[in-house]
Scaffold this active site. Sequence first.
Site, PDB file in Angstrom:
ATOM      1  N   GLU A 126      46.880 -56.054  61.073  1.00 50.30           N
ATOM      2  CA  GLU A 126      47.963 -55.698  61.629  1.00 50.30           C
ATOM      3  C   GLU A 126      48.841 -57.176  62.324  1.00 50.30           C
ATOM      4  O   GLU A 126      48.146 -57.793  63.005  1.00 50.30           O
ATOM      5  CB  GLU A 126      47.959 -54.715  62.722  1.00 50.30           C
ATOM      6  CG  GLU A 126      49.109 -53.912  63.492  1.00 50.30           C
ATOM      7  CD  GLU A 126      48.967 -52.720  64.311  1.00 50.30           C
ATOM      8  OE1 GLU A 126      48.212 -51.986  63.848  1.00 50.30           O
ATOM      9  OE2 GLU A 126      49.593 -52.677  65.088  1.00 50.30           O
ATOM     10  N   ASP A 174      51.886 -57.524  64.911  1.00 51.69           N
ATOM     11  CA  ASP A 174      52.881 -56.845  65.802  1.00 51.69           C
ATOM     12  C   ASP A 174      54.045 -57.629  66.471  1.00 51.69           C
ATOM     13  O   ASP A 174      53.688 -58.574  67.318  1.00 51.69           O
ATOM     14  CB  ASP A 174      52.355 -55.895  67.001  1.00 51.69           C
ATOM     15  CG  ASP A 174      51.401 -55.006  66.454  1.00 51.69           C
ATOM     16  OD1 ASP A 174      51.585 -54.377  65.341  1.00 51.69           O
ATOM     17  OD2 ASP A 174      50.384 -54.995  66.795  1.00 51.69           O
ATOM     18  N   GLU A 214      56.287 -56.181  69.621  1.00 51.78           N
ATOM     19  CA  GLU A 214      56.793 -54.993  70.212  1.00 51.78           C
ATOM     20  C   GLU A 214      57.632 -55.386  71.356  1.00 51.78           C
ATOM     21  O   GLU A 214      57.036 -56.193  72.189  1.00 51.78           O
ATOM     22  CB  GLU A 214      55.510 -54.263  70.665  1.00 51.78           C
ATOM     23  CG  GLU A 214      54.665 -53.611  69.736  1.00 51.78           C
ATOM     24  CD  GLU A 214      53.468 -52.654  70.061  1.00 51.78           C
ATOM     25  OE1 GLU A 214      53.247 -51.760  69.403  1.00 51.78           O
ATOM     26  OE2 GLU A 214      52.943 -53.115  70.927  1.00 51.78           O
ATOM     27  N   THR A 236      53.047 -59.279  71.613  1.00 51.45           N
ATOM     28  CA  THR A 236      52.590 -59.552  70.223  1.00 51.45           C
ATOM     29  C   THR A 236      51.021 -58.993  70.275  1.00 51.45           C
ATOM     30  O   THR A 236      50.237 -59.391  71.270  1.00 51.45           O
ATOM     31  CB  THR A 236      52.857 -61.009  69.609  1.00 51.45           C
ATOM     32  OG1 THR A 236      52.183 -61.807  70.461  1.00 51.45           O
ATOM     33  CG2 THR A 236      54.087 -61.356  70.092  1.00 51.45           C
ATOM     34  N   ARG A 265      44.277 -59.271  70.810  1.00 48.46           N
ATOM     35  CA  ARG A 265      44.611 -60.664  70.854  1.00 48.46           C
ATOM     36  C   ARG A 265      46.088 -60.716  71.331  1.00 48.46           C
ATOM     37  O   ARG A 265      46.989 -61.222  70.770  1.00 48.46           O
ATOM     38  CB  ARG A 265      44.602 -61.115  69.179  1.00 48.46           C
ATOM     39  CG  ARG A 265      43.143 -61.213  68.941  1.00 48.46           C
ATOM     40  CD  ARG A 265      43.216 -62.093  67.582  1.00 48.46           C
ATOM     41  NE  ARG A 265      41.494 -62.190  67.195  1.00 48.46           N
ATOM     42  CZ  ARG A 265      41.386 -61.397  66.027  1.00 48.46           C
ATOM     43  NH1 ARG A 265      41.999 -60.538  65.489  1.00 48.46           N
ATOM     44  NH2 ARG A 265      40.064 -61.487  65.859  1.00 48.46           N
ATOM     45  N   TRP A 270      53.105 -46.548  79.938  1.00 46.71           N
ATOM     46  CA  TRP A 270      52.575 -47.931  80.194  1.00 46.71           C
ATOM     47  C   TRP A 270      53.520 -49.162  79.882  1.00 46.71           C
ATOM     48  O   TRP A 270      53.162 -50.231  80.312  1.00 46.71           O
ATOM     49  CB  TRP A 270      50.980 -48.124  79.336  1.00 46.71           C
ATOM     50  CG  TRP A 270      51.161 -48.005  77.740  1.00 46.71           C
ATOM     51  CD1 TRP A 270      51.161 -46.858  77.121  1.00 46.71           C
ATOM     52  CD2 TRP A 270      51.722 -49.173  77.070  1.00 46.71           C
ATOM     53  NE1 TRP A 270      51.562 -47.383  75.653  1.00 46.71           N
ATOM     54  CE2 TRP A 270      52.015 -48.673  75.694  1.00 46.71           C
ATOM     55  CE3 TRP A 270      51.953 -50.434  77.114  1.00 46.71           C
ATOM     56  CZ2 TRP A 270      51.984 -49.378  74.616  1.00 46.71           C
ATOM     57  CZ3 TRP A 270      52.042 -51.523  76.173  1.00 46.71           C
ATOM     58  CH2 TRP A 270      52.331 -50.717  74.785  1.00 46.71           C
ATOM     59  N   GLY A 297      53.916 -51.853  83.846  1.00 43.68           N
ATOM     60  CA  GLY A 297      52.713 -51.108  83.924  1.00 43.68           C
ATOM     61  C   GLY A 297      52.742 -49.664  84.025  1.00 43.68           C
ATOM     62  O   GLY A 297      51.921 -49.112  84.491  1.00 43.68           O
ATOM     63  N   ARG A 319      38.937 -60.485  81.472  1.00 42.99           N
ATOM     64  CA  ARG A 319      38.750 -59.560  80.212  1.00 42.99           C
ATOM     65  C   ARG A 319      37.517 -60.428  79.337  1.00 42.99           C
ATOM     66  O   ARG A 319      36.688 -59.593  78.694  1.00 42.99           O
ATOM     67  CB  ARG A 319      39.901 -59.731  79.483  1.00 42.99           C
ATOM     68  CG  ARG A 319      40.531 -58.319  79.312  1.00 42.99           C
ATOM     69  CD  ARG A 319      41.674 -58.408  78.474  1.00 42.99           C
ATOM     70  NE  ARG A 319      41.677 -58.008  76.937  1.00 42.99           N
ATOM     71  CZ  ARG A 319      42.698 -58.058  76.188  1.00 42.99           C
ATOM     72  NH1 ARG A 319      43.561 -58.707  76.437  1.00 42.99           N
ATOM     73  NH2 ARG A 319      42.476 -57.826  75.059  1.00 42.99           N
TER      74      ARG A 319
HETATM   75  C1  LIG Z   1      60.681 -55.905  83.459  1.00 36.35           C
HETATM   76  O1  LIG Z   1      61.203 -56.523  84.627  1.00 36.35           O
HETATM   77  C2  LIG Z   1      60.386 -56.817  85.465  1.00 36.35           C
HETATM   78  C3  LIG Z   1      60.777 -57.384  86.732  1.00 36.35           C
HETATM   79  O2  LIG Z   1      61.799 -58.605  86.401  1.00 36.35           O
HETATM   80  C4  LIG Z   1      59.376 -57.844  84.840  1.00 36.35           C
HETATM   81  O3  LIG Z   1      58.368 -58.167  85.836  1.00 36.35           O
HETATM   82  C5  LIG Z   1      58.482 -57.195  83.663  1.00 36.35           C
HETATM   83  O4  LIG Z   1      57.885 -58.101  83.020  1.00 36.35           O
HETATM   84  C6  LIG Z   1      59.630 -56.713  82.636  1.00 36.35           C
HETATM   85  N1  LIG Z   1      59.249 -56.035  81.523  1.00 36.35           N
HETATM   86  C7  LIG Z   1      58.289 -55.015  81.445  1.00 36.35           C
HETATM   87  C8  LIG Z   1      58.042 -54.390  80.079  1.00 36.35           C
HETATM   88  O5  LIG Z   1      57.921 -54.285  82.490  1.00 36.35           O
END
Ligand SMILES: *[C@@H]1O[C@H](CO)[C@@H](O)[C@H](O)[C@H]1NC(C)=O
Length: 287
Positions: A99, A101, A103, A117, A127, A193, A197, A271
């Site tokens: 695969e 990716d 995303e 990716t 990876r 997620w 996060g 990791r």
């Molecule tokens: C969303 O914005 C924050 C603050 O700029 C950044 O740290 C983060 O990487 C961005 N993307 C995601 C998917 O959280």
Amino acid sequence: MRASRPCRLALLLLAVAAAAGGHDFRRDFDVVWGEGNARFRDGGREVELSLDERTGARLQSKQRYLFGRFDLEIKLVAGESAGTITSFYICSGGARHDEVDFEFLGNASGEPYLLHTNIFSDGRGEREQQFVLWFDPTAGFHTYSILWNPHNVILYIDGVPIRVFRDNAARGVPFPARQPAHVFASIWDAEDWATQGGRVKTDWASAPFVAAYRRYNVSTTACVWDEGGGRARCPPAASWMARRMDWWSWMTLSWVRMNYMVYDYCDDRRRFPHGAPPECDIPIGRS
Ligand SMILES: *[C@@H]1O[C@H](CO)[C@@H](O)[C@H](O)[C@H]1NC(C)=O
Ligand SMILES: *[C@@H]1O[C@H](CO)[C@@H](O)[C@H](O)[C@H]1NC(C)=O
């Protein structure tokens, strides 16, 4: 004047050839999830995939391919897109799948997208590399490409290489070279997620979230898997089949890594406390 029989046949073949070279998502893809949320426009040349509280949507190519250069223009969800993932990937399926990716992890309104990716070979992924983009991916269409040949997999954005995964089978790293893969495009919800996060959830009041795709055309850039014959048929004179990183590609890749890469599994000591996976210590620059 009526065309003679052989002429009519020739005209018919021409029409078929022209259609085969054109862009038509309805011809090349099935909607395998979220039927009502894939909207074809402009005679199938463009498709909008949307995510609402009910469902997202996924397209799967009708054909499978074994090697190819897959280009797709995508315009990502504008404004509020936290929790959403818009994707473009190739995947073989099966127990030990391959695969590749792209995303795009959405974000709170005004915050930048994160491009996630990953590359799986023989069932193993882990990876991940992540990037921020050097443009606003919601303001217009940009071309995202997966080049996959027997030497390497290279990911490009607007022709700029951002990632390469070389065939290191000789060093014990499986390389995807045997399993034909479908091409997929999808939008889905991963609020637990995807964004910061999982701290920022999907704001359903902003739904539907809509991403647009266009210009899928692999008529001369992919080897189509012959399901009956069990082999791939490649277009003639396929220069992408031999493509590797050249000096200029390494220069631009380094520029991307230095300025836009925010995560590389190869550098993640936590990791991989006993050393990064074997494909990581190959010095950049060698092809
Ligand atoms: C969303 O914005 C924050 C603050 O700029 C950044 O740290 C983060 O990487 C961005 N993307 C995601 C998917 O959280
Ligand atoms: C699809 O690609 C082929 C080969 O590059 C090209 O000849 C053809 O014009 C393309 N079709 C469209 C609609 O752009």
